[in-house]
Design an enzyme around this catalytic site. Sequence first.
Site, PDB file in Angstrom:
ATOM      1  N   CYS A 151       0.812  -1.215   0.000  1.00  0.00           N
ATOM      2  CA  CYS A 151       0.000   0.000   0.000  1.00  0.00           C
ATOM      3  C   CYS A 151       0.856   1.281   0.000  1.00  0.00           C
ATOM      4  O   CYS A 151       1.435   1.612  -1.022  1.00  0.00           O
ATOM      5  CB  CYS A 151      -0.977  -0.063   1.171  1.00  0.00           C
ATOM      6  SG  CYS A 151      -2.351   1.075   0.966  1.00  0.00           S
ATOM      7  N   HIS A 209      -3.009  -5.712   2.770  1.00  0.00           N
ATOM      8  CA  HIS A 209      -2.242  -5.478   4.010  1.00  0.00           C
ATOM      9  C   HIS A 209      -1.778  -6.754   4.712  1.00  0.00           C
ATOM     10  O   HIS A 209      -1.492  -7.741   4.065  1.00  0.00           O
ATOM     11  CB  HIS A 209      -3.058  -4.577   4.935  1.00  0.00           C
ATOM     12  CG  HIS A 209      -2.959  -3.139   4.532  1.00  0.00           C
ATOM     13  ND1 HIS A 209      -1.907  -2.345   4.918  1.00  0.00           N
ATOM     14  CD2 HIS A 209      -3.740  -2.369   3.752  1.00  0.00           C
ATOM     15  CE1 HIS A 209      -2.071  -1.136   4.410  1.00  0.00           C
ATOM     16  NE2 HIS A 209      -3.177  -1.126   3.689  1.00  0.00           N
TER      17      HIS A 209
END
Length: 248
Positions: free
Chosen positions: A95, A197
């Site tokens: 990310c 994640h």
Amino acid sequence: MYQLSICHLYPDLLNLYGDHGNIQALKKRMEWRGIEAIVYPVSLGDMFSPSDYDIVFIGGGQDYEQGILHTDLMERKKEGIREAVENDVVFLCICGGYQLMGLYYKTSGGDEIPCLGIMNHWTIGNEKRMIGDLIFSIEGLDQEPNGYVVGFENHSGRTYLGEGVSPLGKVIYGFGNNGEDGFEGARYKNVFCSYSHGSLLPKNPALTDELITLALKRKYKDFVSLQPLDDHLETKARENLIKRFIRK
Ligand code: GLN
């Protein structure tokens, strides 16, 4: 005994949604096979020496944390990271960490922040966040079903890939890079980037093993392959999510 050194970049600043779990998954799957894993936290003020590490992990952060570390990253670590990437060190960038590897990040407020420029992708912030479970497929990944990988994303940035960078996978459920072109993540040399994640490696052991295998092959000429592990719990967790979202 085989040994791998793992660099955890900015663990105190970039650690959203259990990104630390990716380090734990790497470490555990090595230890279960008798491979030594040493994790080095590298943060603000520390130098990054490109020849010290076999695997480098960069997690995600909000624009706020990305702002705090920006000067340190650009002035103290940029050249070392570039050298490591070009020398085929294995990277996992999640990310915010993924965005930082690219050319620039244009915030939703309109500021254009230059990034490392090591990979040819760029990110444009948007008012509407892309949040939720993410399922994508990685071609050739030996993981049931169909090389599907499950994860969780939460980003306002939309990332676009330029020449020389390949997508990591194709979106099956969720948004991925930008919610438009159907791609998720990026691959360049041994760099793996994803919007997914901290559940990424724990729930997707085949991907974890691919990173470990690449790092071991790079370091040890005699290394052939990893011994299989019992992954039935990870497989159940993954299949449960796949059923919930795409096989109703
Ligand atoms: N700040 C970035 C964005 O919102 C990254 C967020 C994250 O790492 N979850 O796009």
